[in-house]
Scaffold this motif. Sequence first.
Motif, PDB file in Angstrom:
ATOM      1  N   SER A 279       0.665  -1.168   0.004  1.00 23.41           N
ATOM      2  CA  SER A 279      -0.049   0.028  -0.008  1.00 23.41           C
ATOM      3  C   SER A 279       1.007   1.495  -0.062  1.00 23.41           C
ATOM      4  O   SER A 279       0.316   2.267  -0.402  1.00 23.41           O
ATOM      5  CB  SER A 279      -0.889   0.023   1.246  1.00 23.41           C
ATOM      6  N   GLU A 280       2.075   1.344   0.436  1.00 22.68           N
ATOM      7  CA  GLU A 280       2.929   2.449   0.665  1.00 22.68           C
ATOM      8  C   GLU A 280       4.430   1.980   0.585  1.00 22.68           C
ATOM      9  O   GLU A 280       4.700   1.078   1.457  1.00 22.68           O
ATOM     10  CB  GLU A 280       2.602   3.281   1.548  1.00 22.68           C
ATOM     11  N   LEU A 281       5.253   2.532  -0.185  1.00 17.30           N
ATOM     12  CA  LEU A 281       6.623   2.445  -0.166  1.00 17.30           C
ATOM     13  C   LEU A 281       7.380   3.521  -0.098  1.00 17.30           C
ATOM     14  O   LEU A 281       7.191   4.517  -0.843  1.00 17.30           O
ATOM     15  CB  LEU A 281       6.892   1.629  -1.418  1.00 17.30           C
ATOM     16  N   SER A 282       8.419   3.947   0.849  1.00 13.87           N
ATOM     17  CA  SER A 282       9.019   4.956   1.039  1.00 13.87           C
ATOM     18  C   SER A 282      10.775   4.909   1.189  1.00 13.87           C
ATOM     19  O   SER A 282      10.952   3.880   2.053  1.00 13.87           O
ATOM     20  CB  SER A 282       8.697   5.631   2.435  1.00 13.87           C
ATOM     21  N   GLU A 283      11.309   5.565   0.437  1.00 15.51           N
ATOM     22  CA  GLU A 283      12.668   5.471   0.349  1.00 15.51           C
ATOM     23  C   GLU A 283      13.116   6.462   1.512  1.00 15.51           C
ATOM     24  O   GLU A 283      13.066   7.420   1.316  1.00 15.51           O
ATOM     25  CB  GLU A 283      13.475   5.897  -0.986  1.00 15.51           C
ATOM     26  N   GLN A 284      13.932   5.909   2.364  1.00 12.22           N
ATOM     27  CA  GLN A 284      14.380   6.718   3.594  1.00 12.22           C
ATOM     28  C   GLN A 284      15.714   7.304   3.300  1.00 12.22           C
ATOM     29  O   GLN A 284      16.656   6.915   2.683  1.00 12.22           O
ATOM     30  CB  GLN A 284      14.701   5.959   4.782  1.00 12.22           C
ATOM     31  N   ARG A 285      15.461   8.870   3.617  1.00 10.19           N
ATOM     32  CA  ARG A 285      16.780   9.575   3.106  1.00 10.19           C
ATOM     33  C   ARG A 285      17.295  10.447   4.505  1.00 10.19           C
ATOM     34  O   ARG A 285      16.502  10.555   5.541  1.00 10.19           O
ATOM     35  CB  ARG A 285      16.207  10.655   1.931  1.00 10.19           C
ATOM     36  N   MET A 286      18.565  10.806   4.326  1.00 13.45           N
ATOM     37  CA  MET A 286      19.242  11.627   5.413  1.00 13.45           C
ATOM     38  C   MET A 286      18.211  12.904   5.454  1.00 13.45           C
ATOM     39  O   MET A 286      18.126  13.620   4.442  1.00 13.45           O
ATOM     40  CB  MET A 286      20.634  11.751   5.406  1.00 13.45           C
ATOM     41  N   SER A 287      18.054  13.418   6.923  1.00 14.03           N
ATOM     42  CA  SER A 287      17.542  14.540   6.957  1.00 14.03           C
ATOM     43  C   SER A 287      18.652  15.770   6.901  1.00 14.03           C
ATOM     44  O   SER A 287      19.965  15.183   7.101  1.00 14.03           O
ATOM     45  CB  SER A 287      16.751  14.680   8.223  1.00 14.03           C
ATOM     46  N   LEU A 288      18.388  16.846   6.879  1.00 16.13           N
ATOM     47  CA  LEU A 288      19.581  17.950   6.790  1.00 16.13           C
ATOM     48  C   LEU A 288      20.264  17.779   8.172  1.00 16.13           C
ATOM     49  O   LEU A 288      21.368  17.826   8.508  1.00 16.13           O
ATOM     50  CB  LEU A 288      19.123  19.330   6.457  1.00 16.13           C
ATOM     51  N   GLU A 289      19.423  17.554   9.324  1.00 11.97           N
ATOM     52  CA  GLU A 289      20.058  17.657  10.594  1.00 11.97           C
ATOM     53  C   GLU A 289      21.136  16.342  10.727  1.00 11.97           C
ATOM     54  O   GLU A 289      22.135  16.588  11.208  1.00 11.97           O
ATOM     55  CB  GLU A 289      18.681  17.520  11.664  1.00 11.97           C
ATOM     56  N   GLN A 290      20.404  15.348  10.332  1.00 12.14           N
ATOM     57  CA  GLN A 290      21.590  13.991  10.408  1.00 12.14           C
ATOM     58  C   GLN A 290      22.671  14.325   9.634  1.00 12.14           C
ATOM     59  O   GLN A 290      24.014  13.919  10.094  1.00 12.14           O
ATOM     60  CB  GLN A 290      20.875  12.955   9.829  1.00 12.14           C
ATOM     61  N   SER A 291      22.809  15.138   8.471  1.00 15.75           N
ATOM     62  CA  SER A 291      23.996  15.647   7.573  1.00 15.75           C
ATOM     63  C   SER A 291      24.921  16.413   8.342  1.00 15.75           C
ATOM     64  O   SER A 291      26.005  16.389   8.617  1.00 15.75           O
ATOM     65  CB  SER A 291      23.658  16.042   6.253  1.00 15.75           C
ATOM     66  N   VAL A 292      24.317  17.275   9.262  1.00 16.76           N
ATOM     67  CA  VAL A 292      24.952  18.336   9.876  1.00 16.76           C
ATOM     68  C   VAL A 292      25.472  17.735  11.051  1.00 16.76           C
ATOM     69  O   VAL A 292      26.874  18.070  11.345  1.00 16.76           O
ATOM     70  CB  VAL A 292      23.895  19.466  10.255  1.00 16.76           C
ATOM     71  N   LEU A 293      24.691  16.780  11.813  1.00 15.41           N
ATOM     72  CA  LEU A 293      25.684  16.185  13.095  1.00 15.41           C
ATOM     73  C   LEU A 293      26.599  15.184  12.457  1.00 15.41           C
ATOM     74  O   LEU A 293      27.348  15.013  13.496  1.00 15.41           O
ATOM     75  CB  LEU A 293      24.258  15.595  13.534  1.00 15.41           C
ATOM     76  N   ALA A 294      26.454  14.842  11.359  1.00 16.63           N
ATOM     77  CA  ALA A 294      27.557  13.892  10.910  1.00 16.63           C
ATOM     78  C   ALA A 294      28.934  14.638  10.587  1.00 16.63           C
ATOM     79  O   ALA A 294      30.161  14.069  10.735  1.00 16.63           O
ATOM     80  CB  ALA A 294      27.143  13.187   9.514  1.00 16.63           C
ATOM     81  N   VAL A 295      28.818  15.800  10.262  1.00 16.82           N
ATOM     82  CA  VAL A 295      30.202  16.657  10.338  1.00 16.82           C
ATOM     83  C   VAL A 295      30.567  17.336  11.494  1.00 16.82           C
ATOM     84  O   VAL A 295      31.623  17.973  11.336  1.00 16.82           O
ATOM     85  CB  VAL A 295      30.151  17.547   8.861  1.00 16.82           C
ATOM     86  N   THR A 296      29.509  17.834  12.265  1.00 19.76           N
ATOM     87  CA  THR A 296      29.895  18.643  13.782  1.00 19.76           C
ATOM     88  C   THR A 296      30.011  18.021  14.733  1.00 19.76           C
ATOM     89  O   THR A 296      30.331  18.395  15.758  1.00 19.76           O
ATOM     90  CB  THR A 296      28.816  19.941  13.509  1.00 19.76           C
ATOM     91  N   GLY A 297      29.550  16.577  14.932  1.00 17.65           N
ATOM     92  CA  GLY A 297      29.544  15.936  15.951  1.00 17.65           C
ATOM     93  C   GLY A 297      28.100  15.686  16.708  1.00 17.65           C
ATOM     94  O   GLY A 297      27.736  16.641  16.942  1.00 17.65           O
ATOM     95  N   ALA A 298      27.816  14.447  16.716  1.00 15.85           N
ATOM     96  CA  ALA A 298      26.415  13.894  17.171  1.00 15.85           C
ATOM     97  C   ALA A 298      26.274  14.299  18.783  1.00 15.85           C
ATOM     98  O   ALA A 298      25.120  14.611  19.151  1.00 15.85           O
ATOM     99  CB  ALA A 298      26.092  12.584  17.090  1.00 15.85           C
ATOM    100  N   SER A 299      27.412  14.564  19.393  1.00 13.26           N
ATOM    101  CA  SER A 299      27.134  14.793  20.948  1.00 13.26           C
ATOM    102  C   SER A 299      27.041  16.376  20.956  1.00 13.26           C
ATOM    103  O   SER A 299      26.567  16.922  22.256  1.00 13.26           O
ATOM    104  CB  SER A 299      28.453  14.664  21.573  1.00 13.26           C
TER     105      SER A 299
END
Length: 320
Positions: A279-299
């Motif tokens: 009934s529904e199919l969704s490709e999951q993508r990185m949010s902007l926040e996840q991309s930002v935290l990946a380069v600035t540090g998740a902590s």
Amino acid sequence: MIRTTGLTKSYGSVRAVDGVDLDVRAGDIYGFVGANGSGKTTTVRMLLGLVLATSGQIQVLGEEMPRRRRSVLPRVGALIENPAAYPNLSGRRNLTLLDAAGPGGSRRTRKTRVGEALEQVGLAGVGRRPVKQYSLGMRQRLGLAAALMRTPELLILDEPTNGLDPQGILEIRELLLGLHSQGTTVFLSSHLLAEVEQLCDRVGVLDRGRLVLQDQLSSMQRSTGRVSVRTADPAHAVSVLSGVDGATVLERVGQQIVVEHQDPAELNRLLVEGGVRVSELSEQRMSLEQSVLAVTGASSDRVDAPGALRDSATRTEVTA
């Protein structure tokens, strides 16, 4: 439109901006993001010649800044931090005085331009009211009206939605998109990632004075390699996929399963051919926040991005 090379600003032993190489192209809506205190406002003030760089080069509209500021600034609209105004004068009078003080504004068209700017930002009905009676959001709108007075080629905005309610934020977003469609390049400095994600097409990420990422927003929202599938028969879907190479069921909750697979269309074909009603199919993508935290540090807890924790998804309704 904006290009910097090795842009640096030091205050004694503190390096507030550290070797920033900005590349803002004509037609961009460029989001300049980072936590409060990361150096965004200092960078913006250097672009406009309000603060002198310690080292590095700045070009705005193809001209060197601040040396060529007299020819550049009349073509640029800017809103930096909290807009200044004479509190006892009306919003209309403030804009009139501001236009008269700056170079290049025609006296003959001033009244019309003031009225149009107030109308654009939703202050036409209160333009004759003293600014001291304005709320923070209304003052922010007045600052934006001042930036729009001369139909700028480039808009440089620092936290333009500060103090606005959700309806006001939506109105400013629509206004900026409208100006962009008419040919205005927009440089938007903000710490609100959710707003940047809805408005901008290119993003630069500043962290502790350094530009740690600069790319198309679409590239930052890359696929996670996971696909969310909703079906009335999840057990059958798991069974169909159990023998498929390259497809791994990672999670099953109710009628939804999450599958690791690189091709959503191929995954849908496999399920449909296996007799699964999808009934529904969704490709999951990185949010902007996840991309930002990946380069600035998740902590880090310095980035304010309400509602941006969820994966963004490209949803496709399908019929088995």
